[in-house]
Design a protein around this motif. Structure first.
Motif, PDB file in Angstrom:
ATOM      1  N   LEU A 301      16.170  -7.434  -3.010  1.00  0.00           N
ATOM      2  CA  LEU A 301      16.587  -6.340  -3.879  1.00  0.00           C
ATOM      3  C   LEU A 301      15.601  -6.075  -5.014  1.00  0.00           C
ATOM      4  O   LEU A 301      15.854  -5.208  -5.857  1.00  0.00           O
ATOM      5  N   ASP A 302      14.505  -6.807  -5.080  1.00  0.00           N
ATOM      6  CA  ASP A 302      13.572  -6.748  -6.211  1.00  0.00           C
ATOM      7  C   ASP A 302      13.158  -5.307  -6.514  1.00  0.00           C
ATOM      8  O   ASP A 302      12.649  -4.590  -5.648  1.00  0.00           O
ATOM      9  N   SER A 303      13.356  -4.905  -7.774  1.00  0.00           N
ATOM     10  CA  SER A 303      13.037  -3.536  -8.182  1.00  0.00           C
ATOM     11  C   SER A 303      11.596  -3.371  -8.661  1.00  0.00           C
ATOM     12  O   SER A 303      11.127  -2.245  -8.828  1.00  0.00           O
ATOM     13  N   GLN A 304      10.891  -4.467  -8.902  1.00  0.00           N
ATOM     14  CA  GLN A 304       9.566  -4.406  -9.525  1.00  0.00           C
ATOM     15  C   GLN A 304       8.432  -4.767  -8.573  1.00  0.00           C
ATOM     16  O   GLN A 304       7.347  -4.180  -8.641  1.00  0.00           O
ATOM     17  N   VAL A 305       8.658  -5.763  -7.739  1.00  0.00           N
ATOM     18  CA  VAL A 305       7.610  -6.326  -6.888  1.00  0.00           C
ATOM     19  C   VAL A 305       8.191  -6.509  -5.485  1.00  0.00           C
ATOM     20  O   VAL A 305       9.203  -7.175  -5.317  1.00  0.00           O
ATOM     21  N   ARG A 306       7.538  -5.916  -4.503  1.00  0.00           N
ATOM     22  CA  ARG A 306       8.035  -6.006  -3.134  1.00  0.00           C
ATOM     23  C   ARG A 306       7.224  -7.009  -2.331  1.00  0.00           C
ATOM     24  O   ARG A 306       5.986  -7.007  -2.366  1.00  0.00           O
TER      25      ARG A 306
END
Length: 362
Positions: A301-306
């Motif tokens: 679910l990471d919003s900053q780093v995929r």
């Protein structure tokens, strides 16, 4: 919290430290001492934000929102000294309105943050400091950029590098994706049936499981005609690419020592912010001088780093056997339930502590 962890907290003896860095800056922090002679030390490096040593980044309303303080207790319980420190320009133990030192704002450049990590590392290894014979670096988010700066300068490699939501792509690539790529990426994730289109029903069902949930607003993803076509999703990237170029031009036009994001809330300098539009060096490349093993944790679910983007950045730059990639379903940037915030899932916090301990023979 386990009984064992509560006992460790009670037995540990936190030790304050103040050590010189560069530009006359003094790094201040605390060592959470192991209750028995330490097998090694963990240096905790925070990500983007005006964070003090505790790193308050949670939504639970409990002490576990202090994600570094909570994790440090787990390191100490396992026989490691946990070292955490205040970011430049942040005062510890004062009212929130006094936490930022405006006199330091103009000096908040990327190299200064990295030099502070190096100063702490030198102190941890020195006989005058902790005299640690085993050192683990734990980096959250932008903290990996600061660690990479130390690696680029030839600093001592750790026995293990643990990343949590840590970038391996360049700073420029990371911010460009956040500004111009995240929403289209998220829309494609909402395409539950894989037909290349996203209906409003798919948005309503899935938007909270995507990086764009960080904004807490579903409304921008609701289409008046009920469906996003593949062409319309691509157009989102085009439009937001223009917004990215506007943001870049505005940032680069500011004086380096101007406060960012504003004079009323001077968390950084524009010198720091500009590097996110100009520094195209992959973090993986900066780390390539170290052969130390890495364990890199990413939440789906990471919003900053995929994770997929970081794997691509590491491909052909860092040996495959140097990195252990760990993926976590239903976890975000700080390995909690939220796409960005903590607290860290308790089982995963214990896993991180176990990994650090194992590197030092625990």
């Amino acid at each position: 919290m386990t009984i064992t962890l509560m006992l460790a907290l009670a037995m540990a003896s936190p030790t304050e430290f103040a050590i010189p860095s560069t530009d006359g800056h003094t790094v201040r922090g605390v060592v959470d001492r192991a209750p028995t002679p330490a097998r090694g030390a963990v240096i905790m490096v925070a990500g983007t934000g005006a964070f003090d040593r505790d790193v308050r980044l949670g939504t639970s309303g409990t002490e576990r929102d202090l994600i570094f303080k909570d994790l440090a207790a787990r390191f100490a319980e396992r026989g490691l000294d946990a070292v955490r420190f205040d970011r430049r320009g942040v005062r510890y133990g004062v009212p929130p309105a006094e936490a930022i030192d405006p006199n330091v704002t103009a000096t908040l450049a990327t190299e200064g943050f990295s030099r502070d990590v190096e100063a702490v590392d030198d102190w941890v290894r020195s006989p005058a400091g902790l005299n640690a014979r085993c050192v683990v670096l734990f980096a959250h988010s932008e903290g990996m950029v600061h660690v990479a700066g130390m690696a680029e300068r030839g600093g001592a490699a750790p026995d293990l590098l643990i990343g949590m939501g840590a970038p391996l792509e360049s700073k420029l690539a990371a911010v460009r994706w956040q500004v111009a790529g995240r929403d289209a990426y998220s829309l494609r994730m909402m395409d539950a049936d894989g037909d290349g289109q996203v209906t409003n029903e798919e948005v309503e069902a899935n938007w909270m499981k995507t990086p764009s949930a960080v904004f807490g607003r579903m409304e921008p993803f609701i289409q008046p005609d009920g469906v996003w076509t593949a062409e319309e999703i691509a157009q989102v990237e085009t439009v937001q690419g223009g917004l990215y170029e506007q943001a870049k031009a505005m940032a680069l036009a500011q004086p380096d020592d101007a406060p960012y994001p504003s004079a009323a809330a001077p968390a950084f300098s524009y010198s720091w912010w500009k590097t996110w539009f100009t520094d195209d060096r992959p973090v993986a490349t900066l780390l390539s001088g170290w052969s130390a093993p890495m364990i890199l944790h990413y939440g789906a679910l990471d919003s900053q780093v995929r994770e997929d983007r970081q794997r691509a950045a590491a491909d052909g730059v860092l040996p495959d056997d140097q990195i252990r990639w760990v993926s976590h379903e239903s976890r975000g940037h700080s390995l909690g339930d939220h796409v960005l915030m903590g607290p860290i899932d308790e089982a995963l916090a214990n896993r991180l502590a176990d990994e650090a301990a194992a590197a030092c023979g625990g």
